[in-house]
Enzyme design. Sequence first.
Site, PDB file in Angstrom:
ATOM      1  N   HIS A  21      13.060  30.272   7.191  1.00  0.00           N
ATOM      2  CA  HIS A  21      12.159  30.479   6.256  1.00  0.00           C
ATOM      3  C   HIS A  21      11.645  32.047   6.280  1.00  0.00           C
ATOM      4  CE1 HIS A  21      11.446  26.185   5.717  1.00  0.00           C
ATOM      5  NE2 HIS A  21      11.929  26.010   7.158  1.00  0.00           N
ATOM      6  N   ALA A  58       0.740  -1.017  -0.044  1.00  0.00           N
ATOM      7  CA  ALA A  58       0.013   0.028  -0.003  1.00  0.00           C
ATOM      8  C   ALA A  58       0.971   1.402   0.100  1.00  0.00           C
ATOM      9  CB  ALA A  58      -0.730  -0.214   1.293  1.00  0.00           C
ATOM     10  N   TRP A  59       0.600   2.134  -0.886  1.00  0.00           N
ATOM     11  CA  TRP A  59       1.315   3.326  -0.884  1.00  0.00           C
ATOM     12  C   TRP A  59       0.677   4.665  -1.542  1.00  0.00           C
ATOM     13  CZ3 TRP A  59       6.091   3.138  -4.746  1.00  0.00           C
ATOM     14  CH2 TRP A  59       5.632   2.521  -5.576  1.00  0.00           C
ATOM     15  N   ASN A  60       0.883   5.753  -1.296  1.00  0.00           N
ATOM     16  CA  ASN A  60       0.570   6.964  -1.924  1.00  0.00           C
ATOM     17  C   ASN A  60       1.467   7.843  -2.472  1.00  0.00           C
ATOM     18  OD1 ASN A  60      -2.355   6.474  -0.643  1.00  0.00           O
ATOM     19  ND2 ASN A  60      -1.184   6.404   1.413  1.00  0.00           N
ATOM     20  N   ASP A  66      13.462  24.304  11.918  1.00  0.00           N
ATOM     21  CA  ASP A  66      14.492  25.057  11.328  1.00  0.00           C
ATOM     22  C   ASP A  66      13.514  26.585  11.017  1.00  0.00           C
ATOM     23  OD1 ASP A  66      12.778  24.188   9.421  1.00  0.00           O
ATOM     24  OD2 ASP A  66      14.448  24.023   7.766  1.00  0.00           O
ATOM     25  N   HIS A  97       8.085  23.304  12.237  1.00  0.00           N
ATOM     26  CA  HIS A  97       9.422  23.208  11.540  1.00  0.00           C
ATOM     27  C   HIS A  97      10.550  23.597  12.905  1.00  0.00           C
ATOM     28  CE1 HIS A  97       6.983  24.424   8.390  1.00  0.00           C
ATOM     29  NE2 HIS A  97       7.976  24.977   7.664  1.00  0.00           N
ATOM     30  N   HIS A 153       5.567  24.479   4.175  1.00  0.00           N
ATOM     31  CA  HIS A 153       5.210  24.899   5.587  1.00  0.00           C
ATOM     32  C   HIS A 153       4.085  24.397   6.009  1.00  0.00           C
ATOM     33  CE1 HIS A 153       8.194  28.106   5.129  1.00  0.00           C
ATOM     34  NE2 HIS A 153       7.794  28.502   3.940  1.00  0.00           N
TER      35      HIS A 153
END
Length: 145
Positions: free
Chosen positions: A79, A60-62, A75, A73, A69
């Site tokens: 930004h 299963a994957w998407n 960091d 965050h 943003h």
Amino acid sequence: MSVLNELTAALSSGAIDVVDLTTPLSGDTPILNLPQPLANTVGLSLTPVSNFDDAGPAWAWNDVTVGEHAGTHLDAPVHWITGKDGKSVDRIEPHRLVGPAVVIDKSAEAAQDPDFLLEPEHFEQWQQEHGPFPENCWVIFFRTG
């Protein structure tokens, strides 16, 4: 005993607490929204590729679409113009990601005011009550109710 063995033993025994601050991303994850006419990123969306079906019987994957943003965050200053010369998450030295932490608990304030804003005086108040922040510490503001 090596430092790594001591760390492993302390983690295994519970002598060191590890707090997982991750949170799942979803379509409900808040994103930064700037006022018009400024541009905004998209929110998070998932498009199924397969889900143990004919398109992929064993997995299963998407496909994930997300603006830069979304979520928290570590960091954040990089930004904004005031932090543009700082280090983005891919440039932070790994040793800076581990260290002492202090928690600023403003859950009561956030419960009374959903628009509660953490201000510099809250950091000062914490230090008046608990002493100076440890060197190279993380200040965590996550008890918002």
